[in-house]
Write a protein that holds these residues in place. Structure first.
Motif, PDB file in Angstrom:
ATOM      1  N   LYS A 150      40.695  39.859  40.447  1.00 60.42           N
ATOM      2  CA  LYS A 150      41.892  40.726  39.975  1.00 60.42           C
ATOM      3  C   LYS A 150      42.048  40.606  38.669  1.00 60.42           C
ATOM      4  O   LYS A 150      42.621  41.515  37.806  1.00 60.42           O
ATOM      5  CB  LYS A 150      43.144  40.771  40.907  1.00 60.42           C
ATOM      6  N   LEU A 153      39.530  42.610  36.717  1.00 63.98           N
ATOM      7  CA  LEU A 153      40.053  44.052  36.928  1.00 63.98           C
ATOM      8  C   LEU A 153      41.285  44.599  36.196  1.00 63.98           C
ATOM      9  O   LEU A 153      41.279  45.694  35.998  1.00 63.98           O
ATOM     10  CB  LEU A 153      40.065  44.539  38.421  1.00 63.98           C
ATOM     11  N   PRO A 157      39.340  47.639  34.781  1.00 67.11           N
ATOM     12  CA  PRO A 157      39.735  48.268  36.160  1.00 67.11           C
ATOM     13  C   PRO A 157      38.466  49.259  36.867  1.00 67.11           C
ATOM     14  O   PRO A 157      38.353  49.437  37.781  1.00 67.11           O
ATOM     15  CB  PRO A 157      40.725  49.204  35.854  1.00 67.11           C
ATOM     16  N   GLN A 158      37.650  49.851  35.848  1.00 65.23           N
ATOM     17  CA  GLN A 158      36.591  50.720  36.139  1.00 65.23           C
ATOM     18  C   GLN A 158      35.339  49.939  36.466  1.00 65.23           C
ATOM     19  O   GLN A 158      34.360  50.537  36.549  1.00 65.23           O
ATOM     20  CB  GLN A 158      36.637  51.755  35.143  1.00 65.23           C
ATOM     21  N   TYR A 162      32.644  44.580  39.471  1.00 61.93           N
ATOM     22  CA  TYR A 162      33.791  43.745  39.752  1.00 61.93           C
ATOM     23  C   TYR A 162      34.482  44.332  41.037  1.00 61.93           C
ATOM     24  O   TYR A 162      34.945  43.618  41.898  1.00 61.93           O
ATOM     25  CB  TYR A 162      34.900  43.692  38.492  1.00 61.93           C
ATOM     26  N   ARG A 163      34.427  45.772  40.888  1.00 59.83           N
ATOM     27  CA  ARG A 163      34.992  46.466  42.106  1.00 59.83           C
ATOM     28  C   ARG A 163      34.039  46.088  43.508  1.00 59.83           C
ATOM     29  O   ARG A 163      34.815  45.977  44.580  1.00 59.83           O
ATOM     30  CB  ARG A 163      35.444  47.852  41.976  1.00 59.83           C
ATOM     31  N   TYR A 164      32.972  46.012  43.255  1.00 56.48           N
ATOM     32  CA  TYR A 164      32.261  45.574  44.489  1.00 56.48           C
ATOM     33  C   TYR A 164      32.440  44.524  45.049  1.00 56.48           C
ATOM     34  O   TYR A 164      32.446  44.310  46.378  1.00 56.48           O
ATOM     35  CB  TYR A 164      30.440  45.947  43.997  1.00 56.48           C
ATOM     36  N   LEU A 182      37.245  51.170  48.885  1.00 58.65           N
ATOM     37  CA  LEU A 182      36.857  50.978  47.614  1.00 58.65           C
ATOM     38  C   LEU A 182      35.294  51.104  47.723  1.00 58.65           C
ATOM     39  O   LEU A 182      34.510  51.814  46.782  1.00 58.65           O
ATOM     40  CB  LEU A 182      36.819  49.231  47.314  1.00 58.65           C
TER      41      LEU A 182
END
Length: 195
Positions: A150, A153, A157-158, A162-164, A182
């Motif tokens: 976090k 991110l 943020p995109q 990192y989101r994965y 997500l």
């Protein structure tokens, strides 16, 4: 561009790089060129020469440490990074690279300490937070992994990688709804990227 023209351009670049090798910055550029062309021993020689010419050209140290590491000389990589940290204690990149080396040789506590120092000194280097989150994830320390990713991110943020990782962490924590949401967002974005 045909192969012949490319070959001529490369020869001209090489000639220019060697012509500027009288200066430490010229040695740095030549080392970078050799590094990019997989001549790691040649790059090391140029980086070492650049440091002998100008020990305050700090960018050379991280490049040299990376080249040593790729050449299998971990001890020299550590020595070079430690020298850089002494010369520039606020170098987040030096701590980041030393953290990676510590992870590589299974010195996790030292690696975590270096990554945290890197994040403190250079919050924009989100790779430090990502690597820290990955280590925590591999060690099944889900809450620490979530906190670390976090941090990355917040700045990016995109970032899909990192989101994965965050989705995987959520899955392991039993946060199925957040994980699924997500993953669906990532799949949708990937599908839109292809069209």
């Amino acid at each position: 561009m045909d192969q012949y023209a490319l070959s001529i351009a490369q020869d001209e670049l090489r000639t220019m790089l060697y012509a500027n090798a009288d200066f430490s910055t010229g040695r740095l550029r030549l080392g970078d060129y050799l590094f990019q062309n997989n001549d790691i021993p040649g790059a090391i020689k140029q980086y070492e020469t650049a440091i002998k010419m100008d020990s305050l050209l700090l960018i050379v140290y991280s490049n040299l440490a990376t080249a040593y590491s790729m050449n299998g000389d971990t001890a020299s990589a550590f020595k070079t990074l430690n020298t850089l940290i002494k010369k520039d204690p606020k170098s987040g990149r030096a701590y980041y690279l030393r953290g990676l080396l510590n992870f590589e040789i299974k010195q996790e506590a030292l690696g975590i300490s270096d990554m945290n120092k890197s994040i403190q000194l250079d919050p924009a280097n989100t790779r430090a937070s990502y690597n820290l989150a990955t280590l925590y994830y591999q060690n099944k320390e889900w809450n620490k992994a979530e906190s670390a990713i976090k941090v990355a991110l917040k700045t990016e943020p995109q970032n899909g990688d990192y989101r994965y990782l965050l989705a995987l962490i959520y899955q392991e924590q039993g946060k199925t709804i957040q994980s699924t949401t997500l993953m669906q967002q990532l799949q949708k974005e990937q599908a839109q990227g292809r069209s």
